[in-house]
Scaffold this motif. Structure first.
Motif, PDB file in Angstrom:
ATOM      1  N   TRP A   1      -7.026  10.732   1.201  1.00  0.00           N
ATOM      2  CA  TRP A   1      -7.687   9.717   0.782  1.00  0.00           C
ATOM      3  C   TRP A   1      -8.377  10.524  -0.517  1.00  0.00           C
TER       4      TRP A   1
ATOM      5  N   GLY B   1      -6.147  11.355  -3.596  1.00  0.00           N
ATOM      6  CA  GLY B   1      -5.464  10.435  -4.295  1.00  0.00           C
ATOM      7  C   GLY B   1      -4.252  10.043  -3.672  1.00  0.00           C
TER       8      GLY B   1
ATOM      9  N   PHE C   1      -1.333   9.539  -0.475  1.00  0.00           N
ATOM     10  CA  PHE C   1      -0.924   8.436   0.808  1.00  0.00           C
ATOM     11  C   PHE C   1      -0.891   9.179   2.012  1.00  0.00           C
TER      12      PHE C   1
ATOM     13  N   PRO D   1       0.972   0.004   0.710  1.00  0.00           N
ATOM     14  CA  PRO D   1       0.349   0.193  -0.606  1.00  0.00           C
ATOM     15  C   PRO D   1      -0.404  -1.225  -1.238  1.00  0.00           C
TER      16      PRO D   1
ATOM     17  N   ASN E   1      -4.773  -1.089  -7.527  1.00  0.00           N
ATOM     18  CA  ASN E   1      -6.217  -1.310  -6.829  1.00  0.00           C
ATOM     19  C   ASN E   1      -6.773   0.159  -6.406  1.00  0.00           C
ATOM     20  N   PRO E   2      -8.059   0.354  -6.905  1.00  0.00           N
ATOM     21  CA  PRO E   2      -8.463   1.705  -6.491  1.00  0.00           C
ATOM     22  C   PRO E   2      -8.374   2.074  -5.020  1.00  0.00           C
TER      23      PRO E   2
ATOM     24  N   ARG F   1      -5.784   1.565  -3.113  1.00  0.00           N
ATOM     25  CA  ARG F   1      -4.519   2.178  -2.907  1.00  0.00           C
ATOM     26  C   ARG F   1      -3.660   1.836  -1.782  1.00  0.00           C
ATOM     27  N   TYR F   2      -4.032   1.400  -0.622  1.00  0.00           N
ATOM     28  CA  TYR F   2      -3.488   1.015   0.665  1.00  0.00           C
ATOM     29  C   TYR F   2      -4.648   0.542   1.590  1.00  0.00           C
TER      30      TYR F   2
ATOM     31  N   ASP G   1      -4.983  -8.272   0.604  1.00  0.00           N
ATOM     32  CA  ASP G   1      -4.484  -6.888   1.297  1.00  0.00           C
ATOM     33  C   ASP G   1      -4.622  -7.019   2.731  1.00  0.00           C
TER      34      ASP G   1
ATOM     35  N   HIS H   1      -9.389   0.785   5.316  1.00  0.00           N
ATOM     36  CA  HIS H   1      -9.257   1.591   4.418  1.00  0.00           C
ATOM     37  C   HIS H   1      -9.789   2.873   4.329  1.00  0.00           C
TER      38      HIS H   1
END
Length: 348
Positions: A13, A16, A18, A34, A38-39, A41-42, A95, A257
């Motif tokens: 995290w 930046g 995954f 993903p 979007n900031p 990210r996942y 999401d 998140h």
């Protein structure tokens, strides 16, 4: 500051990156899916092993990339999308809910959702309801004092993300304190309104786990805003349900998140303190101007970046989140509102 349950997940995290698909515990998997542009990210989708398949908590956005990542993650766990028996949706933001319908089409899984969020589906995602929702949002922004030049842009700012949802009515409405009846799991639903009217967390007390959705996150706080589909005082709902969740005796929190973490009660206390500080900041800003709009109040607050660099969708969220704090203060007699277009706020 909370302790990450997995340092590698936290480092992914921070950097930046995954995170990896991970076997959290026997019978439980974490699958990062993903989120486009979007900031965050996942979203972390959790797969719970059942006899002959899996149940998942949340689903991801309805994109081919997200579907492929979910399918690949399930494959690492030894399953396919066709093995999904249930999709437990914490709330209806894209999401979390977006892929649920597509998964059901492939697997026949049932979709579970709280009634308060289920009631919002038509107005939010159906073509026949969206124009009315945009008009209501525009009226709210007028009352907040949003400048005419940006009014239409902000009113329709969320239209871009509704295409990431395959709208599907739930097969099961999940109420507060419902037991889900998943074989091998004693999963209980906890209604936690605030971020959305029907947000759900799921607690597994034998395993001492809390699936927290967006309700409790390790580093950031969820948006709690007044908008056309919100409860009248969503911040009051959020703080009440947050305090209730903080009383659960669990070892680990599994959010949607960032990363898994320990020390639920400490994190809850920190988030409550954050909102108390924000309420004091907003109360002081109104008192200093004494007769100020919600929009002007929002522009005077401290945000994570300079106001002029915040994109339109997030400016709208900032305005509506400011309004939620104003409404909370009004309900307690600390501020008062003079109706109009725009509404003006004064010290109580």
């Amino acid at each position: 500051m909370v302790t990450p349950a997995n340092e590698a997940q936290r480092e992914a995290w921070k950097s930046g990156g995954f995170p990896e698909v991970e076997r959290v515990r026997p019978g439980l998997w974490s699958i990062p899916v993903p989120i486009p542009v979007n900031p965050l990210r996942y979203v972390l989708v959790y797969a719970l092993e059942l006899p002959g398949g899996v149940a998942i908590v949340d689903a991801g956005w309805n994109t081919d990339e997200a579907y492929g990542a979910l399918a690949a993650g399930l494959g690492i766990a030894g399953y396919e999308v066709t093995d999904v028996k249930a999709v437990l949706v914490t709330h209806i933001h894209p999401d979390h809910y977006g892929l649920a319908g597509r998964i059901r089409e492939v697997s026949g899984a049932w979709i579970g959702l709280h009634p308060a969020d289920s009631r919002l589906l038509h107005g939010r995602y159906d073509e026949t309801g969206i124009d009315a929702l945009v008009a209501r949002e525009r009226g709210l922004l007028v009352r907040c004092g949003v400048p005419d030049l940006t009014l239409d842009e902000l009113a329709g700012a969320s239209m871009m993300i509704r295409h990431y949802v395959n709208m599907a009515a739930p097969d099961r409405l999940i109420e507060d304190d419902d037991r889900l009846g998943l074989p091998g799991w004693d999963l209980r639903a906890i209604w936690t309104p605030g971020h959305s009217p029907g947000h759900l967390c799921f607690v597994e007390q034998e395993r001492r786990l809390l699936f927290s959705g967006d309700h409790v996150l390790p580093r950031i706080t969820p948006i709690v805003a007044v908008h056309p589909q919100s409860a009248p005082n969503p911040l009051a709902d959020y703080l009440e349900s947050l305090a209730a969740v903080g009383k659960f005796d669990v070892d680990e929190v599994l959010p949607a998140h960032e990363y898994r973490f320990l020390e639920l009660a400490d994190r809850v206390d920190h988030v409550i303190a954050h909102h108390e500080e924000r309420l004091a900041e907003i109360e002081a800003a109104v008192a200093a101007a004494n007769g100020v709009t919600c929009w002007d109040t929002a522009t005077r607050l401290k945000w994570s970046r300079p106001w002029e660099t915040i994109p339109p969708f997030m400016r709208r969220a900032a305005n509506n989140e400011t309004l939620a704090h104003l409404v909370w203060l009004e309900a307690r007699g600390r501020l008062r509102r003079v109706p109009g277009e725009p509404e003006l706020w004064f010290a109580g």
